[in-house]
Write a protein that holds these residues in place. Structure first.
Motif, PDB file in Angstrom:
ATOM      1  N   TYR A 157     -22.813  12.719 -13.912  1.00 17.86           N
ATOM      2  CA  TYR A 157     -22.092  13.753 -14.660  1.00 17.86           C
ATOM      3  C   TYR A 157     -22.963  14.995 -14.826  1.00 17.86           C
ATOM      4  CZ  TYR A 157     -19.270  15.835 -18.414  1.00 17.86           C
ATOM      5  OH  TYR A 157     -18.499  16.688 -19.171  1.00 17.86           O
ATOM      6  N   LEU A 158     -24.216  14.797 -15.181  1.00 17.47           N
ATOM      7  CA  LEU A 158     -25.138  15.921 -15.304  1.00 17.47           C
ATOM      8  C   LEU A 158     -25.262  16.655 -13.977  1.00 17.47           C
ATOM      9  CD1 LEU A 158     -27.309  17.600 -16.751  1.00 17.47           C
ATOM     10  CD2 LEU A 158     -28.967  15.808 -16.159  1.00 17.47           C
ATOM     11  N   GLU A 159     -25.352  15.912 -12.909  1.00 21.15           N
ATOM     12  CA  GLU A 159     -25.461  16.496 -11.575  1.00 21.15           C
ATOM     13  C   GLU A 159     -24.233  17.340 -11.252  1.00 21.15           C
ATOM     14  OE1 GLU A 159     -27.700  14.282  -8.306  1.00 21.15           O
ATOM     15  OE2 GLU A 159     -25.612  13.925  -7.807  1.00 21.15           O
ATOM     16  N   SER A 160     -23.056  16.815 -11.584  1.00 24.27           N
ATOM     17  CA  SER A 160     -21.805  17.514 -11.312  1.00 24.27           C
ATOM     18  C   SER A 160     -21.686  18.803 -12.119  1.00 24.27           C
ATOM     19  CB  SER A 160     -20.614  16.589 -11.624  1.00 24.27           C
ATOM     20  OG  SER A 160     -19.393  17.257 -11.450  1.00 24.27           O
ATOM     21  N   ILE A 161     -21.947  18.723 -13.424  1.00 23.71           N
ATOM     22  CA  ILE A 161     -21.828  19.903 -14.284  1.00 23.71           C
ATOM     23  C   ILE A 161     -22.877  20.951 -13.926  1.00 23.71           C
ATOM     24  CG2 ILE A 161     -22.103  20.713 -16.656  1.00 23.71           C
ATOM     25  CD1 ILE A 161     -19.418  19.460 -16.105  1.00 23.71           C
ATOM     26  N   ALA A 162     -24.094  20.512 -13.614  1.00 25.81           N
ATOM     27  CA  ALA A 162     -25.154  21.453 -13.242  1.00 25.81           C
ATOM     28  C   ALA A 162     -24.801  22.183 -11.948  1.00 25.81           C
ATOM     29  CB  ALA A 162     -26.476  20.712 -13.089  1.00 25.81           C
ATOM     30  N   THR A 163     -24.212  21.466 -10.993  1.00 21.11           N
ATOM     31  CA  THR A 163     -23.806  22.078  -9.730  1.00 21.11           C
ATOM     32  C   THR A 163     -22.718  23.111  -9.963  1.00 21.11           C
ATOM     33  OG1 THR A 163     -24.350  20.046  -8.531  1.00 21.11           O
ATOM     34  CG2 THR A 163     -22.924  21.625  -7.415  1.00 21.11           C
ATOM     35  N   THR A 164     -21.732  22.759 -10.790  1.00 23.92           N
ATOM     36  CA  THR A 164     -20.650  23.686 -11.109  1.00 23.92           C
ATOM     37  C   THR A 164     -21.197  24.929 -11.811  1.00 23.92           C
ATOM     38  OG1 THR A 164     -19.079  21.863 -11.345  1.00 23.92           O
ATOM     39  CG2 THR A 164     -18.475  23.940 -12.373  1.00 23.92           C
ATOM     40  N   ALA A 165     -22.114  24.725 -12.751  1.00 23.89           N
ATOM     41  CA  ALA A 165     -22.700  25.840 -13.491  1.00 23.89           C
ATOM     42  C   ALA A 165     -23.486  26.768 -12.574  1.00 23.89           C
ATOM     43  CB  ALA A 165     -23.598  25.311 -14.601  1.00 23.89           C
ATOM     44  N   ALA A 212     -12.322  21.661 -14.909  1.00 29.28           N
ATOM     45  CA  ALA A 212     -11.843  20.876 -13.767  1.00 29.28           C
ATOM     46  C   ALA A 212     -12.929  19.935 -13.251  1.00 29.28           C
ATOM     47  CB  ALA A 212     -11.378  21.803 -12.649  1.00 29.28           C
ATOM     48  N   SER A 213     -14.163  20.406 -13.250  1.00 29.52           N
ATOM     49  CA  SER A 213     -15.271  19.560 -12.809  1.00 29.52           C
ATOM     50  C   SER A 213     -15.377  18.313 -13.670  1.00 29.52           C
ATOM     51  CB  SER A 213     -16.585  20.351 -12.856  1.00 29.52           C
ATOM     52  OG  SER A 213     -17.664  19.560 -12.415  1.00 29.52           O
ATOM     53  N   ALA A 214     -15.253  18.482 -14.990  1.00 32.23           N
ATOM     54  CA  ALA A 214     -15.387  17.347 -15.913  1.00 32.23           C
ATOM     55  C   ALA A 214     -14.220  16.378 -15.788  1.00 32.23           C
ATOM     56  CB  ALA A 214     -15.500  17.853 -17.343  1.00 32.23           C
ATOM     57  N   THR A 215     -12.990  16.884 -15.757  1.00 30.63           N
ATOM     58  CA  THR A 215     -11.828  15.985 -15.743  1.00 30.63           C
ATOM     59  C   THR A 215     -11.657  15.289 -14.399  1.00 30.63           C
ATOM     60  OG1 THR A 215     -10.312  17.806 -15.148  1.00 30.63           O
ATOM     61  CG2 THR A 215     -10.602  17.324 -17.499  1.00 30.63           C
ATOM     62  N   PHE A 216     -11.893  15.997 -13.309  1.00 30.59           N
ATOM     63  CA  PHE A 216     -11.772  15.360 -11.994  1.00 30.59           C
ATOM     64  C   PHE A 216     -12.906  14.362 -11.784  1.00 30.59           C
ATOM     65  CE2 PHE A 216      -8.548  18.398 -11.264  1.00 30.59           C
ATOM     66  CZ  PHE A 216      -7.820  18.001 -10.153  1.00 30.59           C
ATOM     67  N   PHE A 217     -14.068  14.641 -12.332  1.00 27.12           N
ATOM     68  CA  PHE A 217     -15.163  13.681 -12.286  1.00 27.12           C
ATOM     69  C   PHE A 217     -14.757  12.400 -13.016  1.00 27.12           C
ATOM     70  CE2 PHE A 217     -18.789  11.668 -14.339  1.00 27.12           C
ATOM     71  CZ  PHE A 217     -19.685  11.514 -13.293  1.00 27.12           C
ATOM     72  N   ALA A 240      -5.590  16.855 -13.964  1.00 23.44           N
ATOM     73  CA  ALA A 240      -5.093  18.107 -13.388  1.00 23.44           C
ATOM     74  C   ALA A 240      -4.544  19.054 -14.447  1.00 23.44           C
ATOM     75  CB  ALA A 240      -4.008  17.806 -12.352  1.00 23.44           C
ATOM     76  N   LEU A 241      -3.899  18.503 -15.474  1.00 26.30           N
ATOM     77  CA  LEU A 241      -3.232  19.346 -16.465  1.00 26.30           C
ATOM     78  C   LEU A 241      -4.185  20.014 -17.452  1.00 26.30           C
ATOM     79  CD1 LEU A 241      -0.035  17.233 -17.327  1.00 26.30           C
ATOM     80  CD2 LEU A 241      -0.207  19.307 -15.924  1.00 26.30           C
ATOM     81  N   VAL A 242      -5.257  19.329 -17.830  1.00 26.80           N
ATOM     82  CA  VAL A 242      -6.176  19.904 -18.825  1.00 26.80           C
ATOM     83  C   VAL A 242      -6.778  21.222 -18.336  1.00 26.80           C
ATOM     84  CG1 VAL A 242      -8.323  19.567 -20.094  1.00 26.80           C
ATOM     85  CG2 VAL A 242      -6.659  17.718 -19.966  1.00 26.80           C
ATOM     86  N   PRO A 243      -7.401  21.280 -17.156  1.00 30.93           N
ATOM     87  CA  PRO A 243      -7.919  22.571 -16.691  1.00 30.93           C
ATOM     88  C   PRO A 243      -6.827  23.589 -16.386  1.00 30.93           C
ATOM     89  CG  PRO A 243      -8.197  20.901 -15.004  1.00 30.93           C
ATOM     90  CD  PRO A 243      -7.772  20.186 -16.235  1.00 30.93           C
ATOM     91  N   MET A 267     -13.053  25.163  -7.182  1.00 31.34           N
ATOM     92  CA  MET A 267     -14.486  24.904  -7.156  1.00 31.34           C
ATOM     93  C   MET A 267     -14.850  23.737  -8.069  1.00 31.34           C
ATOM     94  SD  MET A 267     -16.033  26.966  -5.026  1.00 31.34           S
ATOM     95  CE  MET A 267     -17.732  27.016  -5.586  1.00 31.34           C
ATOM     96  N   GLY A 268     -14.333  23.766  -9.283  1.00 26.15           N
ATOM     97  CA  GLY A 268     -14.655  22.710 -10.241  1.00 26.15           C
ATOM     98  C   GLY A 268     -14.130  21.351  -9.813  1.00 26.15           C
ATOM     99  N   ALA A 269     -12.874  21.312  -9.361  1.00 28.80           N
ATOM    100  CA  ALA A 269     -12.274  20.043  -8.941  1.00 28.80           C
ATOM    101  C   ALA A 269     -13.009  19.463  -7.739  1.00 28.80           C
ATOM    102  CB  ALA A 269     -10.795  20.251  -8.612  1.00 28.80           C
TER     103      ALA A 269
END
Length: 310
Positions: A157-165, A212-217, A240-243, A267-269
């Motif tokens: 999760y950290l890896e995903s959020i850091a990449t998106t950021a 989108a990154s968080a919810t799809f993750f 899909a709906l939250v973002p 990008m986030g998804a």
């Protein structure tokens, strides 16, 4: 029982179905001959194998401290660099604002309707689904299949959020694009706010990308740990709906144009989905293990068993 020479046997492909459709087990015996063993017998090595429990209780992912450490560290570094670019952006002058306003008609059609949007209430409301989205991976930890691997999931999760950021902050720091509220000349948006450098960060939707990154993750993690779960469609629908709700409110708030939120969503998804996907174990549907026993014809054997599941 008919024996098959080893050289010929190695040219064969053995497919063993899971569940109710179990047919046979491919065994290479120590006498260099191939035997087909009926799986329905109580002495079958597959019936007594720990394969199923490993598959059910193990994580579908693998973590490499070196590779993932470099990945996460680079992403965090990119985020910090992008943040520096954002903070050091110059405000625009009144002359530059006048030029921006004169070019309003050049905004592409699908974005033009949002130019001038300004809604503080919508901006505040967008923070609610935005904040909730960050909690969704933690909600997944209540699942019994996932919480045994909490450390691994949180690392991913950290890896995903850091990449998106990193992607977002570098884009927002290096690209100047006026937010919709910069075009609001009604007097409701102050001139000072329209001139601030924050108004030049419309490209692209950071709130939407992070959401989108968080919810799809979270949806991807749940699906990989529970491949046969009947409720996956609801998990993905929520993901899909939250973002999407964040995107709508950010447009209404005058923070982004439609193309900005669409790119942010994509990008986030993409990062949220493919970060776990790239960590999935390879060939996890193949199992090779020692086996021995007696065939239904009474012949004893010792060898290696090969199993492929699909």
């Amino acid at each position: 029982m008919k024996k098959i020479p080893l050289i010929s046997a190695l040219l064969l492909a053995s497919i063993v179905a899971m569940g109710q459709n179990q047919f046979s087990n491919l065994v290479i015996a120590d006498n260099q001959e191939l035997s087909l063993v009926d799986l329905e017998t109580e002495t079958s090595p597959l019936k007594n194998s720990s394969y199923n429990s490993v598959q059910q209780n193990g994580s579908p992912y693998e973590w490499n401290w070196l590779v993932d450490g470099i990945w996460t560290g680079t992403a965090l570094g990119g985020s910090a660099l992008g943040l520096y670019f954002i903070q050091t952006k110059d405000d625009i002058t009144e002359e530059e604002l006048a030029k921006i306003m004169s070019e309003a008609e050049d905004i592409i059609g699908i974005d033009r309707w949002a130019a001038g949007n300004h809604n503080e209430t919508a901006s505040e409301l967008s923070d609610i689904p935005f904040a909730f989205s960050f909690l969704t991976p933690f909600i997944m930890l209540f699942d019994d299949e996932i919480n045994n691997h909490t450390g691994q999931v949180l690392g991913l999760y950290l890896e995903s959020i850091a990449t998106t950021a990193a992607f977002y902050s570098l884009s927002a720091g290096l690209v100047d694009k006026s937010r919709p509220y910069v075009y609001d000349d009604s007097g409701e948006t102050s001139l000072d706010r329209r001139l601030k450098n924050n108004g030049q960060r419309s490209f692209y939707g950071g709130h939407i990308a992070a959401s989108a990154s968080a919810t799809f993750f979270a949806a991807k993690i749940y699906s990989d740990f529970n491949p046969d779960a009947e409720g996956k469609v609801f998990v993905w629908t929520a993901a899909a709906l939250v973002p999407a709700s964040v995107a709508y409110l950010r447009i209404e708030a005058g923070q982004h144009f439609l193309t900005d939120v669409a790119l942010g969503y994509l990008m986030g998804a993409t990062v949220g989905y493919f970060t776990p996907e790239l960590h999935k174990k390879k060939n996890e549907n193949i199992d090779i293990y020692p086996s021995g026993g007696r065939t239904i014809m009474g012949d004893e054997y010792n060898g290696m068993a090969f199993r492929y599941t699909f």
